[in-house]
Motif scaffolding. Structure first.
Motif, PDB file in Angstrom:
ATOM      1  N   VAL A  26       8.533  13.831 -51.474  1.00  0.00           N
ATOM      2  CA  VAL A  26       7.656  14.710 -50.692  1.00  0.00           C
ATOM      3  C   VAL A  26       8.411  15.311 -49.513  1.00  0.00           C
ATOM      4  O   VAL A  26       8.311  16.511 -49.232  1.00  0.00           O
ATOM      5  CB  VAL A  26       6.415  13.937 -50.198  1.00  0.00           C
ATOM      6  N   TRP A  27       9.194  14.487 -48.811  1.00  0.00           N
ATOM      7  CA  TRP A  27       9.927  15.017 -47.659  1.00  0.00           C
ATOM      8  C   TRP A  27      10.989  16.027 -48.103  1.00  0.00           C
ATOM      9  O   TRP A  27      11.236  17.027 -47.410  1.00  0.00           O
ATOM     10  CB  TRP A  27      10.563  13.894 -46.859  1.00  0.00           C
ATOM     11  N   THR A  28      11.610  15.818 -49.244  1.00  0.00           N
ATOM     12  CA  THR A  28      12.601  16.770 -49.751  1.00  0.00           C
ATOM     13  C   THR A  28      11.945  18.099 -50.082  1.00  0.00           C
ATOM     14  O   THR A  28      12.450  19.176 -49.732  1.00  0.00           O
ATOM     15  CB  THR A  28      13.307  16.203 -50.998  1.00  0.00           C
ATOM     16  N   ALA A  29      10.795  18.044 -50.752  1.00  0.00           N
ATOM     17  CA  ALA A  29      10.064  19.266 -51.074  1.00  0.00           C
ATOM     18  C   ALA A  29       9.552  19.946 -49.815  1.00  0.00           C
ATOM     19  O   ALA A  29       9.556  21.183 -49.714  1.00  0.00           O
ATOM     20  CB  ALA A  29       8.909  18.949 -52.023  1.00  0.00           C
ATOM     21  N   ALA A  30       9.113  19.150 -48.843  1.00  0.00           N
ATOM     22  CA  ALA A  30       8.609  19.718 -47.588  1.00  0.00           C
ATOM     23  C   ALA A  30       9.692  20.513 -46.878  1.00  0.00           C
ATOM     24  O   ALA A  30       9.436  21.585 -46.323  1.00  0.00           O
ATOM     25  CB  ALA A  30       8.080  18.609 -46.688  1.00  0.00           C
ATOM     26  N   ALA A  63      11.941  22.185 -48.196  1.00  0.00           N
ATOM     27  CA  ALA A  63      12.174  23.432 -48.922  1.00  0.00           C
ATOM     28  C   ALA A  63      11.130  24.498 -48.619  1.00  0.00           C
ATOM     29  O   ALA A  63      11.400  25.691 -48.794  1.00  0.00           O
ATOM     30  CB  ALA A  63      12.206  23.153 -50.429  1.00  0.00           C
ATOM     31  N   VAL A  64       9.954  24.077 -48.149  1.00  0.00           N
ATOM     32  CA  VAL A  64       8.873  25.042 -47.913  1.00  0.00           C
ATOM     33  C   VAL A  64       8.494  25.171 -46.446  1.00  0.00           C
ATOM     34  O   VAL A  64       7.741  26.076 -46.085  1.00  0.00           O
ATOM     35  CB  VAL A  64       7.616  24.669 -48.741  1.00  0.00           C
ATOM     36  N   ASP A  65       9.011  24.284 -45.603  1.00  0.00           N
ATOM     37  CA  ASP A  65       8.589  24.263 -44.208  1.00  0.00           C
ATOM     38  C   ASP A  65       9.771  23.858 -43.326  1.00  0.00           C
ATOM     39  O   ASP A  65      10.184  22.696 -43.328  1.00  0.00           O
ATOM     40  CB  ASP A  65       7.427  23.271 -44.036  1.00  0.00           C
ATOM     41  N   ALA A  66      10.293  24.798 -42.569  1.00  0.00           N
ATOM     42  CA  ALA A  66      11.457  24.527 -41.722  1.00  0.00           C
ATOM     43  C   ALA A  66      11.152  23.509 -40.635  1.00  0.00           C
ATOM     44  O   ALA A  66      12.069  22.890 -40.078  1.00  0.00           O
ATOM     45  CB  ALA A  66      11.949  25.823 -41.080  1.00  0.00           C
ATOM     46  N   ALA A  67       9.872  23.288 -40.336  1.00  0.00           N
ATOM     47  CA  ALA A  67       9.496  22.349 -39.278  1.00  0.00           C
ATOM     48  C   ALA A  67       9.369  20.910 -39.775  1.00  0.00           C
ATOM     49  O   ALA A  67       9.194  19.990 -38.970  1.00  0.00           O
ATOM     50  CB  ALA A  67       8.165  22.776 -38.646  1.00  0.00           C
ATOM     51  N   ALA A  68       9.473  20.689 -41.078  1.00  0.00           N
ATOM     52  CA  ALA A  68       9.338  19.330 -41.619  1.00  0.00           C
ATOM     53  C   ALA A  68      10.535  18.489 -41.193  1.00  0.00           C
ATOM     54  O   ALA A  68      11.684  18.870 -41.423  1.00  0.00           O
ATOM     55  CB  ALA A  68       9.239  19.379 -43.137  1.00  0.00           C
ATOM     56  N   ALA A 110      -1.935  27.423 -47.418  1.00  0.00           N
ATOM     57  CA  ALA A 110      -0.886  28.118 -48.157  1.00  0.00           C
ATOM     58  C   ALA A 110       0.373  27.266 -48.262  1.00  0.00           C
ATOM     59  O   ALA A 110       0.979  27.167 -49.342  1.00  0.00           O
ATOM     60  CB  ALA A 110      -0.574  29.454 -47.473  1.00  0.00           C
ATOM     61  N   VAL A 111       0.777  26.651 -47.164  1.00  0.00           N
ATOM     62  CA  VAL A 111       1.980  25.813 -47.191  1.00  0.00           C
ATOM     63  C   VAL A 111       1.752  24.583 -48.056  1.00  0.00           C
ATOM     64  O   VAL A 111       2.630  24.162 -48.814  1.00  0.00           O
ATOM     65  CB  VAL A 111       2.400  25.407 -45.766  1.00  0.00           C
ATOM     66  N   ARG A 112       0.557  23.994 -47.975  1.00  0.00           N
ATOM     67  CA  ARG A 112       0.256  22.821 -48.793  1.00  0.00           C
ATOM     68  C   ARG A 112       0.324  23.188 -50.280  1.00  0.00           C
ATOM     69  O   ARG A 112       0.850  22.420 -51.090  1.00  0.00           O
ATOM     70  CB  ARG A 112      -1.114  22.250 -48.444  1.00  0.00           C
ATOM     71  N   GLU A 113      -0.190  24.354 -50.638  1.00  0.00           N
ATOM     72  CA  GLU A 113      -0.132  24.777 -52.035  1.00  0.00           C
ATOM     73  C   GLU A 113       1.309  24.967 -52.492  1.00  0.00           C
ATOM     74  O   GLU A 113       1.665  24.605 -53.623  1.00  0.00           O
ATOM     75  CB  GLU A 113      -0.924  26.087 -52.223  1.00  0.00           C
ATOM     76  N   VAL A 140       5.995  22.937 -55.613  1.00  0.00           N
ATOM     77  CA  VAL A 140       7.380  22.477 -55.740  1.00  0.00           C
ATOM     78  C   VAL A 140       7.414  21.077 -56.337  1.00  0.00           C
ATOM     79  O   VAL A 140       8.223  20.779 -57.232  1.00  0.00           O
ATOM     80  CB  VAL A 140       8.084  22.502 -54.369  1.00  0.00           C
ATOM     81  N   LEU A 141       6.553  20.202 -55.845  1.00  0.00           N
ATOM     82  CA  LEU A 141       6.520  18.828 -56.338  1.00  0.00           C
ATOM     83  C   LEU A 141       6.125  18.776 -57.812  1.00  0.00           C
ATOM     84  O   LEU A 141       6.723  18.026 -58.601  1.00  0.00           O
ATOM     85  CB  LEU A 141       5.546  17.998 -55.501  1.00  0.00           C
TER      86      LEU A 141
END
Length: 253
Positions: free
Chosen positions: A147-151, A153-158, A222-225, A230-231
């Motif tokens: 989950v953190w790896t995918a996060a 990829a979609v969210d620079a703040a993760a 949108a970010v959650r989707e 990705v996951l």
């Protein structure tokens, strides 16, 4: 992050921490006299506590956690064990009361990890064992790492959990040695957990448990989707197996 129901925590992390408890107990109880009491520090809803009770009997097991719902769940699941509310940094037990003190997946969430380990050392008798384990978030091998790896990829703040105490090789060894323990050794423990479907695996992440649960809950739709997309692409519909490796350090008082 952990002021949640015991059921939510068990559905989120219990799937992994239950099997991990069996491996961790092997390490934490190695060489410890079977007649001596042991304590689970930061017991949560009691996965490790139950394993210790299975091995030692309830009368020889104590457990402590700051979350009242977890204390109640642990006590209910382990009648006869000494289960209390309190913090690792100020344990309500006498000096040298236990043959072993164990802390599973908790050091990284203590307000003062060094103080917590020093307290575990204080309540453990000379020659006894103090042990702690934390998922290898830093190395990307924890069960939450997908989950953190995918996060990322979609969210620079993760930010993930790789910077937390104990999440990298050698962290726990340094911590135990700083607390005055000797003969400290580090090992890796790995669990392999099958999931029937993607939905079975993903649903517990929506319960708001721990840093990753809080992160997922705080995302806009949108970010959650995008994260779920990705996951799902990485893991497929299922069945699949998630692997989780934890760093473990154990030392002698």
């Amino acid at each position: 992050m952990f002021e949640v129901s015991s059921d939510a925590y068990i559905r989120f992390m219990g799937t992994f921490s239950g099997p991990l408890a069996r491996l961790f107990a092997d390490v934490g109880l190695a060489g410890v006299d079977e007649t001596l009491p042991v304590v689970d520090v930061g017991c949560g809803p009691g996965m490790l506590t139950s394993e210790l009770v299975r091995r030692r009997g309830a009368s020889r097991v104590a457990a402590i956690d700051p979350v009242e719902t977890f204390v109640a769940a642990t006590a209910a699941a382990n009648p006869g064990a000494d289960v209390r509310a309190g913090s690792a940094e100020s344990l309500p037990f006498a000096d040298a009361a236990f043959g072993a003190a164990l802390s599973q997946l908790v050091v990284n969430f203590m307000s003062d990890p060094l103080a917590g380990i020093r307290e575990m050392r204080r309540v453990t008798r000379p020659g006894g064992r103090v042990s702690a384990c934390v998922w290898d978030h830093g190395g990307g091998r924890g069960p939450l790492s997908p989950v953190w790896t995918a996060a990322a990829a979609v969210d620079a703040a993760a930010s993930g959990e790789g910077s937390l105490v104990g999440a990298n090789a050698g962290d726990l060894v340094d911590l135990l040695e700083s607390a005055g323990l000797r003969q400290v050794t580090e090992t890796e423990l790995t669990v392999h957990i099958p999931f029937a479907s993607f939905d079975d695996w993903w649903e517990p992440y929506t319960l708001g448990v721990g840093p990753v649960g809080v992160y997922v809950a705080g995302l806009d739709d949108a970010v959650r989707e995008r994260l779920v997309g990705v996951l799902h692409a990485d893991l497929g519909d299922g069945p699949f197996t998630i692997h989780g490796t934890a760093w473990t350090a154990t030392g002698v008082v």
